[in-house]
Design an enzyme around this catalytic site. Structure first.
Site, PDB file in Angstrom:
ATOM      1  N   SER A 118       0.835  -1.211   0.000  1.00 26.10           N
ATOM      2  CA  SER A 118       0.000   0.000   0.000  1.00 26.10           C
ATOM      3  C   SER A 118       0.862   1.251   0.000  1.00 26.10           C
ATOM      4  O   SER A 118       2.071   1.195   0.227  1.00 26.10           O
ATOM      5  CB  SER A 118      -0.897   0.006   1.235  1.00 26.10           C
ATOM      6  OG  SER A 118      -0.087   0.232   2.382  1.00 26.10           O
ATOM      7  N   LYS A 119       0.192   2.355  -0.210  1.00 20.76           N
ATOM      8  CA  LYS A 119       0.894   3.640  -0.183  1.00 20.76           C
ATOM      9  C   LYS A 119       1.533   3.849   1.190  1.00 20.76           C
ATOM     10  O   LYS A 119       2.612   4.404   1.313  1.00 20.76           O
ATOM     11  CB  LYS A 119      -0.102   4.755  -0.500  1.00 20.76           C
ATOM     12  CG  LYS A 119       0.449   6.140  -0.214  1.00 20.76           C
ATOM     13  CD  LYS A 119      -0.368   7.217  -0.854  1.00 20.76           C
ATOM     14  CE  LYS A 119      -0.294   8.531  -0.096  1.00 20.76           C
ATOM     15  NZ  LYS A 119       1.036   8.915   0.359  1.00 20.76           N
TER      16      LYS A 119
END
Ligand code: GLU
Length: 505
Positions: free
Chosen positions: A261-262
């Protein structure tokens, strides 16, 4: 089965493109090019709630930077345009009508409150063959009721009518044949009257069919939707030309548990997007591979190996080689751990093999940002000397700024260690020697300076390190005569003089 290979990458413009999406697009590209087929970009923007301005442009920019060219896209056009789903409304209406006429779909008028009430009263409620009979839809209401509801402007959705007890086969190039019984599926919404738009499922199937897509290569998060898609193909009578599926495993966090994920990028300090992205609402900036100094070829090489392997130890592949070698037989079935150190390693390797002139071109903007203007030929020489030491183009500045600007201060530790009482006098002598020198080649400088040190019985290490300190400002850098030759006689002398006057103060 379709004869010509045609694949599509079909992102929804809901934000910046995740690096996992780039990998999906890359595998589509490699597969298409290997078969002399077409690579199509389709923008799936039917969910107006999640639409983000700028996201579509971002997607096109990202692929342009990567050098993955689409054969058909919203900006390029093509035989099957438009390639933006929001511009294809009427096309979908036709198929919604067809499904309704065939009895393969029905209207449902249940309000969100009614649905919520069902969900609370029935455990794991799903809208399907068992429950649809208890709901307000065109199967339970009379024709007159339905008509008057529609005419009065009541909002409705269209649901696909899944018949229970039928095995649905999804043929997946990575997972093999996956069989799901239709009884576990629900009657998914395929169209909403509120915005006159189809949902993803219908739009996706209709477009893949109309655009003659032969292979649907996408992330495994879409695997659970595949049986429904197969059902839709069947209901529309398109079973014979149904695309082959390939669902790619996830890109995992570096530690291996869960989807990359970011937040992982922020936490561990690496980009998860190809280009920098500024959130139009919050103004928040997310870093990109391009802005972090990655070369597109390195990103492609790195991503290609996250989920596919060549079956041997080779790690460096040109795009051409990847096109030749890619195959679903060697695509992993389980998630690929994202290894950021490896990404850096690839970039380092690609920097080494990039011609100096090309690298200099990428370094020029970094120099301009630092207020330095230098001749490309000069930059090319510097880059040639220093590229071994860096993994990223901007790092070249940290390693080689002294080639462009004279030191303004001197590293204290090095001064303490190297600068002796006799240093100023020695440097004055050195200045005189350099001034006398006609042939300023590295070879000649070395010969004359070494002889001088020897004749005077000076300490070689001290003299050379003080010399370096004057040129660089600290105890680092390449071979000393490579520095002097590049910056030139005048500048070398100027720096020596400055060191003598400022360090002595
Ligand atoms: N629009 C979907 C997405 O955003 C496409 C999924 C597919 O490739 O079918 O990923």
């Amino acid at each position: 089965m379709r004869e010509r290979v045609r694949v599509r990458f079909a992102p929804s413009p809901t934000g910046p493109l995740h690096i996992g999406g780039v990998r999906t697009a890359l595998y589509n590209y490699l597969f298409a090019k290997q078969h002399g087929g077409d690579f199509v970009l389709r923008i799936e923007d039917t969910d107006s709630q999640r639409f983000v301005p700028g996201a579509e442009q971002y997607i096109e920019d990202a692929f342009q930077w990567l050098g993955l060219e689409y054969d058909e896209s919203p900006s390029k056009g093509g035989e099957f345009e438009p390639y933006r789903q929001s511009e294809r409304k009427e096309i979908y209406h036709q198929y919604v009508r067809e499904l309704l006429d065939k009895g393969a779909a029905y209207l449902a008028f249940d309000t969100p409150q009614e649905l919520e009430a069902k969900r609370t009263s029935i455990n794991n409620f799903q809208y399907d063959a068992t429950t649809r009979v208890q709901m307000r839809n065109s199967l339970t209401l009379s024709q007159e009721e339905v008509q008057s509801l529609v005419e009065s402007g009541a909002q409705y959705v269209v649901r696909i009518k899944i018949e229970p007890g039928i095995d649905i086969k999804v043929n997946d190039l990575i997972r093999g044949e996956v069989v799901i019984n239709s009884s576990v599926l629900d009657d998914k919404v395929i169209f909403k009257s509120a915005d006159e738009l189809p949902t993803y499922h219908l739009a996706n199937v209709v477009d893949d069919h109309l655009m003659n897509i032969s292979h649907v290569i996408r992330g495994e998060e879409w695997l659970p939707s595949a049986p429904l898609h197969v059902w839709l193909y069947r209901s529309l009578g398109w079973e014979d030309s149904m695309p082959q599926f390939a669902h790619l495993p996830l890109l995992l966090k570096p530690e291996g548990n869960g989807k990359l994920s970011k937040r992982d990028g922020d936490r561990l300090g690496f980009p998860v997007f190809p280009l920098q992205w500024k959130d139009p609402k919050t103004g928040e900036l997310s870093s990109g591979y391009r802005e972090s100094g990655y070369l597109p070829e390195a990103v492609i090489n790195f991503l290609a190996l996250l989920g596919w392997n060549p079956g041997n130890d080779q790690e460096i592949f040109s795009l051409k080689e990847l096109i030749e070698l890619f195959s679903f037989d060697r695509a992993g079935k389980s998630g690929a751990k994202f290894d950021y150190e490896k990404a850096k390693w690839f970039n380092h390797k690609y920097i080494q093999s990039t011609p100096n002139g090309e690298l200099a071109q990428s370094f020029l903007p970094v120099l301009a940002e630092k207020g330095v203007s230098a001749k490309p030929e000069y930059v090319e020489k510097v880059v040639g000397l220093m590229k071994d030491r860096v993994s990223f183009v901007p790092e070249l500045w940290q390693q080689s700024s002294f080639f462009f600007v004279a030191p303004t201060s001197y590293d204290e530790k090095t001064v303490k260690k190297r600068w002796k009482a006799e240093s100023p006098a020695q440097m004055e002598e050195l200045i005189a020697i350099l001034q006398e020198m006609d042939d300023f080649s590295a070879k000649n400088q070395e010969k004359i300076i070494m002889k001088w040190i020897e004749d005077k019985h000076y300490h070689l290490g001290n003299v050379m390190n003080v010399f370096r300190l004057a040129l660089v400002g600290e105890g680092k850098g390449p071979h000393i005569f490579d520095i002097t030759t590049l910056i030139g006689k005048e500048e070398s002398i100027k720096r020596l003089k400055k060191a003598v006057s400022s360090i002595n103060l």
